[in-house]
Design a protein around this motif. Structure first.
Motif, PDB file in Angstrom:
ATOM      1  N   ARG A 138       0.833  -1.214   0.000  1.00 53.51           N
ATOM      2  CA  ARG A 138       0.000   0.000   0.000  1.00 53.51           C
ATOM      3  C   ARG A 138       0.868   1.263   0.000  1.00 53.51           C
ATOM      4  O   ARG A 138       0.545   2.244  -0.685  1.00 53.51           O
ATOM      5  CB  ARG A 138      -0.941  -0.001   1.198  1.00 53.51           C
ATOM      6  CG  ARG A 138      -2.166  -0.895   1.017  1.00 53.51           C
ATOM      7  CD  ARG A 138      -3.210  -0.629   2.095  1.00 53.51           C
ATOM      8  NE  ARG A 138      -2.758  -1.086   3.403  1.00 53.51           N
ATOM      9  CZ  ARG A 138      -2.996  -2.301   3.899  1.00 53.51           C
ATOM     10  NH1 ARG A 138      -3.672  -3.190   3.188  1.00 53.51           N
ATOM     11  NH2 ARG A 138      -2.568  -2.637   5.103  1.00 53.51           N
ATOM     12  N   LEU A 139       1.933   1.240   0.749  1.00 53.02           N
ATOM     13  CA  LEU A 139       2.818   2.412   0.783  1.00 53.02           C
ATOM     14  C   LEU A 139       3.455   2.655  -0.574  1.00 53.02           C
ATOM     15  O   LEU A 139       3.525   3.803  -1.054  1.00 53.02           O
ATOM     16  CB  LEU A 139       3.892   2.220   1.848  1.00 53.02           C
ATOM     17  CG  LEU A 139       4.935   3.336   1.967  1.00 53.02           C
ATOM     18  CD1 LEU A 139       4.269   4.662   2.313  1.00 53.02           C
ATOM     19  CD2 LEU A 139       5.989   2.979   3.001  1.00 53.02           C
ATOM     20  N   MET A 140       3.893   1.601  -1.217  1.00 54.84           N
ATOM     21  CA  MET A 140       4.483   1.752  -2.546  1.00 54.84           C
ATOM     22  C   MET A 140       3.451   2.264  -3.547  1.00 54.84           C
ATOM     23  O   MET A 140       3.748   3.151  -4.358  1.00 54.84           O
ATOM     24  CB  MET A 140       5.072   0.422  -3.008  1.00 54.84           C
ATOM     25  CG  MET A 140       6.279  -0.031  -2.205  1.00 54.84           C
ATOM     26  SD  MET A 140       6.838  -1.691  -2.683  1.00 54.84           S
ATOM     27  CE  MET A 140       7.506  -1.357  -4.324  1.00 54.84           C
ATOM     28  N   GLU A 141       2.240   1.715  -3.495  1.00 56.50           N
ATOM     29  CA  GLU A 141       1.175   2.150  -4.403  1.00 56.50           C
ATOM     30  C   GLU A 141       0.905   3.649  -4.245  1.00 56.50           C
ATOM     31  O   GLU A 141       0.790   4.383  -5.244  1.00 56.50           O
ATOM     32  CB  GLU A 141      -0.098   1.342  -4.114  1.00 56.50           C
ATOM     33  CG  GLU A 141      -1.323   1.763  -4.900  1.00 56.50           C
ATOM     34  CD  GLU A 141      -1.343   1.264  -6.332  1.00 56.50           C
ATOM     35  OE1 GLU A 141      -2.278   1.629  -7.068  1.00 56.50           O
ATOM     36  OE2 GLU A 141      -0.421   0.517  -6.725  1.00 56.50           O
ATOM     37  N   ALA A 142       0.828   4.103  -3.013  1.00 54.96           N
ATOM     38  CA  ALA A 142       0.579   5.524  -2.769  1.00 54.96           C
ATOM     39  C   ALA A 142       1.737   6.389  -3.265  1.00 54.96           C
ATOM     40  O   ALA A 142       1.526   7.446  -3.872  1.00 54.96           O
ATOM     41  CB  ALA A 142       0.340   5.756  -1.280  1.00 54.96           C
ATOM     42  N   SER A 143       2.950   5.935  -3.029  1.00 53.82           N
ATOM     43  CA  SER A 143       4.128   6.717  -3.427  1.00 53.82           C
ATOM     44  C   SER A 143       4.229   6.830  -4.941  1.00 53.82           C
ATOM     45  O   SER A 143       4.669   7.855  -5.464  1.00 53.82           O
ATOM     46  CB  SER A 143       5.393   6.066  -2.867  1.00 53.82           C
ATOM     47  OG  SER A 143       5.361   6.081  -1.461  1.00 53.82           O
ATOM     48  N   LEU A 144       3.820   5.793  -5.653  1.00 51.99           N
ATOM     49  CA  LEU A 144       3.901   5.814  -7.113  1.00 51.99           C
ATOM     50  C   LEU A 144       2.823   6.697  -7.739  1.00 51.99           C
ATOM     51  O   LEU A 144       2.828   6.902  -8.947  1.00 51.99           O
ATOM     52  CB  LEU A 144       3.821   4.392  -7.657  1.00 51.99           C
ATOM     53  CG  LEU A 144       5.088   3.566  -7.388  1.00 51.99           C
ATOM     54  CD1 LEU A 144       4.831   2.081  -7.593  1.00 51.99           C
ATOM     55  CD2 LEU A 144       6.241   4.044  -8.255  1.00 51.99           C
ATOM     56  N   GLY A 145       1.945   7.258  -6.929  1.00 56.89           N
ATOM     57  CA  GLY A 145       1.010   8.255  -7.423  1.00 56.89           C
ATOM     58  C   GLY A 145       1.655   9.614  -7.617  1.00 56.89           C
ATOM     59  O   GLY A 145       1.084  10.497  -8.251  1.00 56.89           O
ATOM     60  N   ARG A 146       2.867   9.784  -7.073  1.00 56.61           N
ATOM     61  CA  ARG A 146       3.555  11.080  -7.145  1.00 56.61           C
ATOM     62  C   ARG A 146       4.603  11.141  -8.252  1.00 56.61           C
ATOM     63  O   ARG A 146       4.966  12.226  -8.705  1.00 56.61           O
ATOM     64  CB  ARG A 146       4.196  11.391  -5.797  1.00 56.61           C
ATOM     65  CG  ARG A 146       3.187  11.575  -4.670  1.00 56.61           C
ATOM     66  CD  ARG A 146       3.825  12.097  -3.407  1.00 56.61           C
ATOM     67  NE  ARG A 146       4.581  11.090  -2.711  1.00 56.61           N
ATOM     68  CZ  ARG A 146       4.076  10.248  -1.806  1.00 56.61           C
ATOM     69  NH1 ARG A 146       2.780  10.293  -1.511  1.00 56.61           N
ATOM     70  NH2 ARG A 146       4.837   9.364  -1.198  1.00 56.61           N
ATOM     71  N   ALA A 147       5.116   9.996  -8.659  1.00 57.08           N
ATOM     72  CA  ALA A 147       6.170   9.956  -9.682  1.00 57.08           C
ATOM     73  C   ALA A 147       6.189   8.555 -10.277  1.00 57.08           C
ATOM     74  O   ALA A 147       5.744   7.593  -9.640  1.00 57.08           O
ATOM     75  CB  ALA A 147       7.535  10.302  -9.081  1.00 57.08           C
ATOM     76  N   PRO A 148       6.718   8.414 -11.487  1.00 55.12           N
ATOM     77  CA  PRO A 148       6.700   7.087 -12.129  1.00 55.12           C
ATOM     78  C   PRO A 148       7.664   6.086 -11.494  1.00 55.12           C
ATOM     79  O   PRO A 148       7.492   4.878 -11.654  1.00 55.12           O
ATOM     80  CB  PRO A 148       7.088   7.385 -13.578  1.00 55.12           C
ATOM     81  CG  PRO A 148       7.810   8.686 -13.530  1.00 55.12           C
ATOM     82  CD  PRO A 148       7.203   9.452 -12.405  1.00 55.12           C
ATOM     83  N   TYR A 149       8.676   6.604 -10.803  1.00 56.01           N
ATOM     84  CA  TYR A 149       9.645   5.735 -10.132  1.00 56.01           C
ATOM     85  C   TYR A 149       9.735   6.135  -8.669  1.00 56.01           C
ATOM     86  O   TYR A 149       9.304   7.224  -8.275  1.00 56.01           O
ATOM     87  CB  TYR A 149      11.014   5.820 -10.813  1.00 56.01           C
ATOM     88  CG  TYR A 149      10.994   5.297 -12.233  1.00 56.01           C
ATOM     89  CD1 TYR A 149      11.086   3.931 -12.498  1.00 56.01           C
ATOM     90  CD2 TYR A 149      10.873   6.176 -13.312  1.00 56.01           C
ATOM     91  CE1 TYR A 149      11.054   3.451 -13.791  1.00 56.01           C
ATOM     92  CE2 TYR A 149      10.826   5.700 -14.609  1.00 56.01           C
ATOM     93  CZ  TYR A 149      10.928   4.338 -14.850  1.00 56.01           C
ATOM     94  OH  TYR A 149      10.886   3.869 -16.143  1.00 56.01           O
ATOM     95  N   LEU A 150      10.303   5.291  -7.863  1.00 54.63           N
ATOM     96  CA  LEU A 150      10.259   5.516  -6.419  1.00 54.63           C
ATOM     97  C   LEU A 150      11.016   6.756  -5.967  1.00 54.63           C
ATOM     98  O   LEU A 150      10.609   7.423  -5.018  1.00 54.63           O
ATOM     99  CB  LEU A 150      10.772   4.275  -5.692  1.00 54.63           C
ATOM    100  CG  LEU A 150       9.843   3.052  -5.805  1.00 54.63           C
ATOM    101  CD1 LEU A 150      10.510   1.818  -5.231  1.00 54.63           C
ATOM    102  CD2 LEU A 150       8.510   3.316  -5.099  1.00 54.63           C
TER     103      LEU A 150
END
Length: 199
Positions: A138-150
């Motif tokens: 879930r944390l990764m999914e949310a973070s990928l809403g801000r940029a295409p890569y981590l």
């Protein structure tokens, strides 16, 4: 210059990320397959090379030995586009790499080993493995809403470190269907590395 030698197991995400970085950067290397379940990391010869008794580890062209997957890929990628030049982006990359070993791999990879290799019943596993693995996804999914890569707009070591076991998550009992951004990111990273999708 002699090639790098990578000691690893092809079923291990931690080992594969070292292989992928070497391939992506065009570094000559020899892959030495180690049968971990059969005790291949604990032989006298292997312990002489890496007293920690784990893979991956590498023998560098000068004969030096380096272990721990994220340390290895950081060394191999020094001075390349896989490590952002901007200080904050580089720190974000490291943040994700530290998080991967502390808050992702201990749940998703460990659960995979228990289910996929040991054949254990999911009901017998510590429920925290599933709970915290879902938290990580879930944390990764949310973070990928801000940029295409981590760590921003470009592929970095953070993506390679985290895609290794994330793309295997179905073998850990995790359903990636609800995580659209995460699935798209996996495809982007696989394409960027020139590796096929994980079946």
């Amino acid at each position: 210059m002699p090639p790098l030698t990578i000691y690893g197991n092809s079923g291990s995400g931690n080992c594969l990320k070292v292989k992928w970085v070497a391939q992506h950067l065009g570094l000559p290397f020899v892959w030495e397959e180690v049968d971990v379940p059969a005790g291949g990391t604990r032989t006298p010869a292997m312990l002489a090379l890496n007293p920690a008794g784990r893979v991956p580890f590498v023998v560098l062209p000068g004969g030096e030995v380096l272990s721990e997957s994220n340390a290895i890929i950081a060394y191999l990628a020094e001075g390349t586009a896989l490590i952002p030049q901007a200080a904050l982006a580089r720190a974000r990359m490291l943040q994700w790499m530290f998080w991967e070993q502390y808050s992702h791999e201990p749940y998703i990879a460990v659960r995979r080993y228990q289910l996929h290799y040991l054949g254990r019943d999911p009901a017998d596993l510590d429920p925290k493995l599933k709970e915290r693995g879902e938290d990580a996804l879930r944390l990764m999914e949310a973070s990928l809403g801000r940029a295409p890569y981590l760590s921003g707009d470009a592929l970095s070591l953070a993506d390679i470190a985290l895609v290794a076991y994330t793309r295997m998550a179905h073998e850990s009992g995790f359903d990636l269907a609800p995580y659209e951004r995460l699935r798209d990111w996996i495809t982007r990273v696989e394409t960027g590395l020139g590796i096929g999708p994980y079946a």
